[in-house]
Scaffold this motif. Structure first.
Motif, mmCIF file in Angstrom:
data_model
loop_
_atom_site.group_PDB
_atom_site.id
_atom_site.type_symbol
_atom_site.label_atom_id
_atom_site.label_comp_id
_atom_site.label_asym_id
_atom_site.label_seq_id
_atom_site.Cartn_x
_atom_site.Cartn_y
_atom_site.Cartn_z
ATOM 1 N N TYR A 177 0.867 -1.173 0.000
ATOM 2 C CA TYR A 177 0.000 0.000 0.000
ATOM 3 C C TYR A 177 0.906 1.226 0.000
ATOM 4 O O TYR A 177 1.760 1.379 0.880
ATOM 5 C CB TYR A 177 -0.895 0.010 1.237
ATOM 6 N N LEU A 178 0.742 2.068 -0.984
ATOM 7 C CA LEU A 178 1.610 3.228 -1.153
ATOM 8 C C LEU A 178 0.947 4.485 -0.608
ATOM 9 O O LEU A 178 -0.267 4.676 -0.728
ATOM 10 C CB LEU A 178 1.953 3.427 -2.626
ATOM 11 N N VAL A 179 1.781 5.369 -0.018
ATOM 12 C CA VAL A 179 1.312 6.635 0.543
ATOM 13 C C VAL A 179 2.102 7.758 -0.113
ATOM 14 O O VAL A 179 3.327 7.861 0.081
ATOM 15 C CB VAL A 179 1.515 6.689 2.074
ATOM 16 N N PRO A 180 1.454 8.624 -0.913
ATOM 17 C CA PRO A 180 2.195 9.695 -1.585
ATOM 18 C C PRO A 180 2.707 10.734 -0.595
ATOM 19 O O PRO A 180 2.062 11.032 0.408
ATOM 20 C CB PRO A 180 1.154 10.290 -2.535
ATOM 21 N N ARG A 182 3.593 14.536 0.190
ATOM 22 C CA ARG A 182 3.357 15.921 -0.235
ATOM 23 C C ARG A 182 4.647 16.722 -0.243
ATOM 24 O O ARG A 182 4.890 17.554 -1.120
ATOM 25 C CB ARG A 182 2.336 16.587 0.704
ATOM 26 N N VAL A 183 5.524 16.418 0.740
ATOM 27 C CA VAL A 183 6.769 17.187 0.887
ATOM 28 C C VAL A 183 7.775 16.828 -0.199
ATOM 29 O O VAL A 183 8.565 17.668 -0.640
ATOM 30 C CB VAL A 183 7.371 16.937 2.288
ATOM 31 N N HIS A 184 7.729 15.562 -0.649
ATOM 32 C CA HIS A 184 8.659 15.098 -1.686
ATOM 33 C C HIS A 184 7.836 14.664 -2.899
ATOM 34 O O HIS A 184 7.492 13.488 -3.031
ATOM 35 C CB HIS A 184 9.512 13.947 -1.160
ATOM 36 N N PRO A 185 7.506 15.607 -3.784
ATOM 37 C CA PRO A 185 6.606 15.311 -4.911
ATOM 38 C C PRO A 185 7.092 14.131 -5.752
ATOM 39 O O PRO A 185 8.281 14.004 -6.054
ATOM 40 C CB PRO A 185 6.637 16.611 -5.721
ATOM 41 N N GLU A 581 -2.268 18.975 -3.991
ATOM 42 C CA GLU A 581 -1.220 19.102 -2.961
ATOM 43 C C GLU A 581 -0.248 17.930 -3.006
ATOM 44 O O GLU A 581 0.920 18.062 -2.650
ATOM 45 C CB GLU A 581 -1.871 19.193 -1.579
ATOM 46 N N LEU A 582 -0.748 16.758 -3.440
ATOM 47 C CA LEU A 582 0.093 15.559 -3.523
ATOM 48 C C LEU A 582 0.699 15.382 -4.912
ATOM 49 O O LEU A 582 1.372 14.390 -5.177
ATOM 50 C CB LEU A 582 -0.738 14.324 -3.173
ATOM 51 N N HIS A 583 0.453 16.346 -5.806
ATOM 52 C CA HIS A 583 0.991 16.299 -7.174
ATOM 53 C C HIS A 583 0.508 15.051 -7.910
ATOM 54 O O HIS A 583 1.255 14.402 -8.632
ATOM 55 C CB HIS A 583 2.522 16.359 -7.151
#
Length: 599
Positions: A177-180, A182-185, A581-583
């Motif tokens: 399960y992947l979690v994007p 926000r700080v590292h686009p 925000e998460l690109h």
């Protein structure tokens, strides 16, 4: 607000004044006297509302199911002949003096004692479902089991250490399960499939006895004993051998069952090799309560005219027999049903022989369409090896080894429980040891790790990793109980050069090793101790103890088999602002916009 739980009031409290709080489980008006069964997590208490107290009685007349109540009254014995032996409070009742409605309730979507509820209804209204006595009992048992694990491990010097939930995506078998971020686009965390790497790092760091009851996440196809998020009792220790680890864990499981169920498990648990388990039971988690076993006949049918047998026998497959004592009485309809059952596991059919007269190894004594295609020597060997007697039936599996094992292994268990081929034991644990280090992935034409790539090879098997990976055995072990895998683990690799050789056997090159596991390989170079451990599936263990059919019945807020939470309607859409925000841009929406533009 209360002096006692409802289910705790008993005959020892007679003539005492008690205050109880709970839910109105059932209200009954018996010709001027109102009875309310008050319920909380500990059980029920019968409350008697007498019209001699008019104000209290008026309130009782308006009480309905699932109202939240507070009552104060005097405990008295029930009239002779009205006791309820099924309740802890069944000898007494409470004569109500004061009654307060703490909260009214609308009519619930179902009655708590209603049977045959669909699971979708239960999960959609999970809060109400959790009020049902069986669900309350299941979750109380889950708590009791978890505390039994903690107490044992605490007493043995293990310390509870948390590991990260946001970590690096690594190939461990199932999808992550992947979690994007926000700080590292464009970059992602992964939710852990297990704390495997971190608990090894804790051993390198010197915390020689670690445990954690933790959530794990795997994005895989679901079934009754799987959830996208599940709970492990995760354990690791240093400076213990394989035998010492399994011995300690066996002691722990006996302690947990004794504490939670007052059950004495066998001592010691039997050990069998993985190869023997597959040969005799077709499964690496066999249900030993079933007395039926598989018999190897591959060599006996290699030269018969029946190509369904000789084909697999001469091309690396397996032909196995399953003797069913007294099975000649099975009807053709039953046999057809079992034939359809094994097709679920990839089998193309289910050959059989009815042994009408074991002394006549021909079509006169053996009833089956296949007998005429098997020579006398093959028939003689089959009868001798299976020990078949007159009146028995023999089923056969012939195909690739995995298909035969899966199909006959499942049939063995199904027949055993449906037809009574069981020994009557309630609990039959066993250790399965000496697993293969690698298995060949035919789809990708490469070797893959049977457990995970950090498992240590057996002493003396290191060279086989390069020359004959299929013959290499691992210091790996699983604990099975009644056909379920309770948990499994291994002794880990603690030397960097051995770990690199395993990666080479798996086709993971130096650059990929460093990119995905560099932090572990680097740590192993700084004096890693010999270490090993295992993880137990808490959900599965409690499911077995509770006699439930699915782990969803022992998890407070589970997902469906489609990985959905019907209570909260998750997963769900998020708004465009969050995605920006998460690109992230959703492909489906982009493609739809393109099509609209074209039109």
């Amino acid at each position: 607000m209360r002096t006692h739980y409802c289910g705790e009031v008993n005959a020892s409290h007679v003539d005492q004044i008690v205050t109880l709080c709970g839910w109105s489980h059932r209200r009954r008006d018996h010709g001027g006297v109102i009875f309310i069964d008050l319920r909380d997590r500990e059980g029920l208490a019968q409350v008697v509302c007498d019209p001699d107290r008019p104000e209290m009685f008026r309130i009782a007349e308006n009480v309905r199911n699932e109202f939240v109540l507070k009552i104060t009254g005097k405990v008295r014995r029930r009239p002779a002949g009205t006791e309820n032996p099924n309740l802890a409070s069944g000898e007494i009742e409470i004569l109500c003096h004061e009654l307060e409605v703490l909260n009214a309730a609308v009519t619930p979507p179902f009655q708590l004692d209603e049977e045959n509820l669909s699971e979708n209804v239960r999960l959609t209204h999970r809060v109400i479902d959790l009020r049902r006595p069986q669900m309350q009992k299941n979750l109380m048992l889950r708590y009791k089991v978890a505390m039994a694990f903690r107490r044992f491990l605490d007493d043995k010097g293990f310390i509870d250490i948390e590991t990260p939930m946001l970590t690096k995506s690594t190939p461990e078998g199932a999808r992550d399960y992947l979690v994007p971020s926000r700080v590292h686009p464009g970059q992602f965390f992964a939710l852990p499939q297990s704390p495997q790497l971190f608990k090894q790092l804790l051993m390198v760091a010197g915390f020689d006895r670690y445990y954690q009851i933790t959530k794990c996440f795997r994005d895989e196809d679901l079934r009754a004993d799987r959830q996208p998020e599940f709970t492990q009792v995760d354990i690791e220790t240093s400076f213990l051998t394989e035998e010492q680890i399994t011995g300690l864990m066996e002691e722990m499981i006996r302690s947990v069952f004794k504490t939670a169920l007052a059950v004495d498990l066998p001592n010691p648990f039997p050990h069998i090799s993985h190869a023997e388990a597959m040969r005799r039971y077709g499964s690496d988690k066999p249900d030993l309560r079933v007395t039926l076993e598989l018999t190897e006949v591959t060599d006996a049918v290699a030269d018969v005219a029946f190509k369904v047998f000789s084909g697999p026998a001469t091309s690396g497959g397996r032909v196995a027999a399953l003797r069913v004592p007294g099975g000649a009485s099975l009807t053709r309809g039953e046999i057809d049903g079992y034939t359809e059952f094994v097709k679920i596991y990839g089998a193309r059919g289910l050959a059989y022989i009815k042994v009408n007269d074991a002394s006549k190894l021909n079509e006169e004594g053996l009833q089956s369409p296949i007998v005429k295609n098997l020579h006398a020597a093959a028939l003689k060997t089959i009868i001798e090896r299976t020990g078949a007697l007159s009146g028995d039936l023999i089923f056969f599996g012939a195909d690739k080894t995995k298909i035969v094992n899966d199909a006959l292994g499942a049939l063995r268990t199904k027949l055993g429980h449906e037809k009574g081929y069981v020994d009557g034991s309630a609990w039959r644990p066993l250790w399965v040891v000496d697993f293969p280090m690698f298995e060949y992935d035919e789809d990708n034409q490469r070797w893959s790790a049977c457990h995970h790539p950090f498992t240590s090879p057996k002493d003396g098997h290191e060279a086989l990793m390069a020359t004959d990976p299929g013959a290499c055995l691992a210091k790996a072990y699983d604990l099975a109980l009644n056909g379920w895998e309770m948990g499994g683990g291994s002794v880990r690799i603690h030397r960097a050069e051995v770990q690199e050789r395993v990666f080479q056997a798996l086709g993971i090159g130096p650059e990929e090793q460093q990119a995905k596991f560099g932090f572990l390989l680097d740590a192993l170079k700084y004096g890693a101790p010999p270490h090993g451990g295992l993880a137990f599936g808490l959900d599965r263990i409690v499911t077995m103890m509770a006699g439930a059919e699915s782990i969803r019945d022992v998890i407070a807020f589970p997902k469906t088999q489609r990985a959905q939470c019907l209570l909260t309607d998750a997963p769900s859409d998020v708004d465009e602002k969050q995605l920006r925000e998460l690109h992230i841009r959703l492909r489906q929406k982009v493609e739809t916009q393109v099509e609209v533009g074209k039109s």
